[in-house]
Motif scaffolding. Sequence first.
Motif, mmCIF file in Angstrom:
data_model
loop_
_atom_site.group_PDB
_atom_site.id
_atom_site.type_symbol
_atom_site.label_atom_id
_atom_site.label_comp_id
_atom_site.label_asym_id
_atom_site.label_seq_id
_atom_site.Cartn_x
_atom_site.Cartn_y
_atom_site.Cartn_z
ATOM 1 N N VAL A 1 0.852 -1.194 0.000
ATOM 2 C CA VAL A 1 0.000 0.000 0.000
ATOM 3 C C VAL A 1 0.887 1.243 0.000
ATOM 4 N N GLU A 2 0.668 2.121 -0.978
ATOM 5 C CA GLU A 2 1.412 3.385 -1.006
ATOM 6 C C GLU A 2 0.711 4.390 -0.098
ATOM 7 N N VAL A 3 1.437 4.871 0.894
ATOM 8 C CA VAL A 3 0.904 5.845 1.844
ATOM 9 C C VAL A 3 1.544 7.196 1.551
ATOM 10 N N PRO A 4 0.752 8.211 1.206
ATOM 11 C CA PRO A 4 1.321 9.536 0.954
ATOM 12 C C PRO A 4 2.083 10.048 2.170
ATOM 13 N N ARG A 5 3.125 10.795 1.925
ATOM 14 C CA ARG A 5 3.958 11.305 3.020
ATOM 15 C C ARG A 5 3.130 12.107 4.022
ATOM 16 N N GLU A 6 2.111 12.843 3.530
ATOM 17 C CA GLU A 6 1.306 13.655 4.447
ATOM 18 C C GLU A 6 0.400 12.818 5.340
ATOM 19 N N TRP A 7 0.337 11.504 5.093
ATOM 20 C CA TRP A 7 -0.397 10.593 5.965
ATOM 21 C C TRP A 7 0.553 9.778 6.834
ATOM 22 N N THR A 8 1.753 10.299 7.041
ATOM 23 C CA THR A 8 2.692 9.728 8.011
ATOM 24 C C THR A 8 3.088 10.817 8.997
ATOM 25 N N PHE A 9 3.469 10.400 10.177
ATOM 26 C CA PHE A 9 3.936 11.375 11.172
ATOM 27 C C PHE A 9 5.107 10.799 11.942
ATOM 28 N N VAL A 10 5.886 11.679 12.528
ATOM 29 C CA VAL A 10 7.014 11.294 13.366
ATOM 30 C C VAL A 10 6.506 11.164 14.793
ATOM 31 N N ARG A 11 6.693 9.975 15.377
ATOM 32 C CA ARG A 11 6.227 9.766 16.748
ATOM 33 C C ARG A 11 7.045 10.631 17.704
ATOM 34 N N GLY A 12 6.329 11.481 18.438
ATOM 35 C CA GLY A 12 7.003 12.427 19.303
ATOM 36 C C GLY A 12 7.489 13.657 18.564
ATOM 37 N N GLY A 13 7.085 13.804 17.285
ATOM 38 C CA GLY A 13 7.489 14.961 16.502
ATOM 39 C C GLY A 13 6.727 16.211 16.893
ATOM 40 N N PRO A 14 7.170 17.386 16.424
ATOM 41 C CA PRO A 14 6.507 18.633 16.794
ATOM 42 C C PRO A 14 5.072 18.664 16.285
ATOM 43 N N PRO A 15 4.143 19.174 17.096
ATOM 44 C CA PRO A 15 2.738 19.209 16.685
ATOM 45 C C PRO A 15 2.478 20.327 15.682
ATOM 46 N N ALA A 16 1.500 20.080 14.810
ATOM 47 C CA ALA A 16 1.057 21.130 13.884
ATOM 48 C C ALA A 16 -0.033 21.978 14.518
ATOM 49 N N VAL A 17 -0.502 21.568 15.700
ATOM 50 C CA VAL A 17 -1.573 22.265 16.413
ATOM 51 C C VAL A 17 -0.989 22.902 17.666
ATOM 52 N N ASP A 18 -1.209 24.198 17.847
ATOM 53 C CA ASP A 18 -0.688 24.893 19.025
ATOM 54 C C ASP A 18 -1.791 24.987 20.076
ATOM 55 N N GLU A 19 -2.027 23.858 20.746
ATOM 56 C CA GLU A 19 -2.981 23.793 21.852
ATOM 57 C C GLU A 19 -2.288 23.107 23.015
ATOM 58 N N PRO A 20 -2.720 23.352 24.244
ATOM 59 C CA PRO A 20 -1.949 22.921 25.416
ATOM 60 C C PRO A 20 -1.573 21.449 25.442
ATOM 61 N N LEU A 21 -2.519 20.575 25.115
ATOM 62 C CA LEU A 21 -2.271 19.149 25.279
ATOM 63 C C LEU A 21 -1.101 18.666 24.432
ATOM 64 N N TYR A 22 -0.858 19.324 23.307
ATOM 65 C CA TYR A 22 0.187 18.870 22.404
ATOM 66 C C TYR A 22 1.563 19.396 22.788
ATOM 67 N N HIS A 23 1.615 20.145 23.880
ATOM 68 C CA HIS A 23 2.885 20.568 24.444
ATOM 69 C C HIS A 23 3.215 19.775 25.708
ATOM 70 N N TYR A 24 2.295 18.948 26.148
ATOM 71 C CA TYR A 24 2.563 17.986 27.224
ATOM 72 C C TYR A 24 3.413 16.874 26.605
ATOM 73 N N PRO A 25 4.431 16.354 27.324
ATOM 74 C CA PRO A 25 5.331 15.366 26.710
ATOM 75 C C PRO A 25 4.577 14.147 26.159
ATOM 76 N N THR A 26 4.660 13.956 24.855
ATOM 77 C CA THR A 26 3.823 12.969 24.176
ATOM 78 C C THR A 26 4.126 11.538 24.603
ATOM 79 N N ILE A 27 5.385 11.163 24.596
ATOM 80 C CA ILE A 27 5.746 9.783 24.924
ATOM 81 C C ILE A 27 5.490 9.511 26.410
ATOM 82 N N ALA A 28 5.744 10.512 27.246
ATOM 83 C CA ALA A 28 5.456 10.354 28.667
ATOM 84 C C ALA A 28 3.961 10.116 28.898
ATOM 85 N N TYR A 29 3.128 10.865 28.172
ATOM 86 C CA TYR A 29 1.677 10.683 28.298
ATOM 87 C C TYR A 29 1.273 9.280 27.852
ATOM 88 N N ALA A 30 1.874 8.804 26.761
ATOM 89 C CA ALA A 30 1.595 7.451 26.290
ATOM 90 C C ALA A 30 1.986 6.416 27.343
#
Length: 390
Positions: free
Chosen positions: A205-234
């Motif tokens: 299956v070919e997955v477009p690059r825009e449908w992939t993300f870097v785990r723990g990468g910088p968020p595209a949304v500037d809202e509080p929850l996405y500045h909480y440490p992502t991997i720690a929350y997981a």
Amino acid sequence: MVRAQQADAAPDAEGAESASAGFDDVLAELRERRLEFREQRYVPKDFVARLKQVGIYRAATPTRFGGDQLPPAEFLDRIERLSAVDGSTGWVASFGSALTYLAALPLETQAELYRDGPDLVFAGGLFPMQRAEPTERGFLVDGRWKFASGCMAADVLGVGLPGDEDSAGKPRTAVLRPDQCEIVPEWDVVGMRGTGSFDLVVRGVEVPREWTFVRGGPPAVDEPLYHYPTIAYASQVLAVVGAGVARAALAHAEEIGGGRAGITGAPKLAERAYYRVEVARAEAALRSARAWFYDLSDEVWQTVLAGDEASDEQNAHLRLASAHLAKVSSDVVNGLIEVSGTAPIHIGHPLQDLAGDALVPKQHAFLGPGIYDSAGAVLMGLPPTTRGFR
């Protein structure tokens, strides 16, 4: 400041009361159906729909797409309460927090994801990571992944890809529709049997690059929850499942203590000093680990609300408190088994099932012994010793 103002918005009292009553109804239904989920090895879509109704799967959705973001400690409390009824369902529900990962997707992709509403179930089979051939548009994905908890009711699925130069070596996740994956129901375990942590198979299956993300990468949304440490929350959402399971074990031990005499004629369990001592020790250990765990979560959340980034030390404490809670929770259940005589040797005894469930968080890669080493290193000014620590 903008982030703090967004997070301060609260539901009205009537709405909060209604949501609480709805959650209690879900817990009641879960008590009736947990054996069903265990026997079929997954939480079905109709019950996941009930979890959607009480906000589990919009608690980490961006507010710009209709989400009702919860402070991490509030979401963790809900997962713990679910887990005290059924660990498997708590585990599946915990991935309502995984939408924080998806915040690293481009905004246009997120808009497409949430086009039909904010209640989105994301499940991922992230390991073992499989190399994907780069294409002009993205990646050609082919392979088999394990541990896709909750995949039977997922709206979107993710599979793990190795890091590359563009991701600074951090792993990627490719996001797919369920019809692009085959689910293989390979899941024969003693703990968290109802999580449906089946294998995912994807073939060419070919997955477009825009449908992939870097785990723990910088968020595209500037809202509080996405500045909480992502991997720690997981890590936190998994650890707190163990706490719920341990609470269920303590409730069982306290209830059964006064009601059963040994077949040898020995006194009832509650009349034996060693039993009373172990129950008290377990209660103290669990409450202490929980208190530290929740206090840290609130401390880091307040840092984020103030517009600051969580420090490396705060992240290390979150990871450490999570690993500690997972271990304490498992130790609590096993300690209660040791003082409960021969009853727990029987198949289907509540403590045996709970011991299996409590084992799973402790064994998870996010919560294992290596986390203590990495946390200790960071707290002494050294780099973490495990990959993906932050």
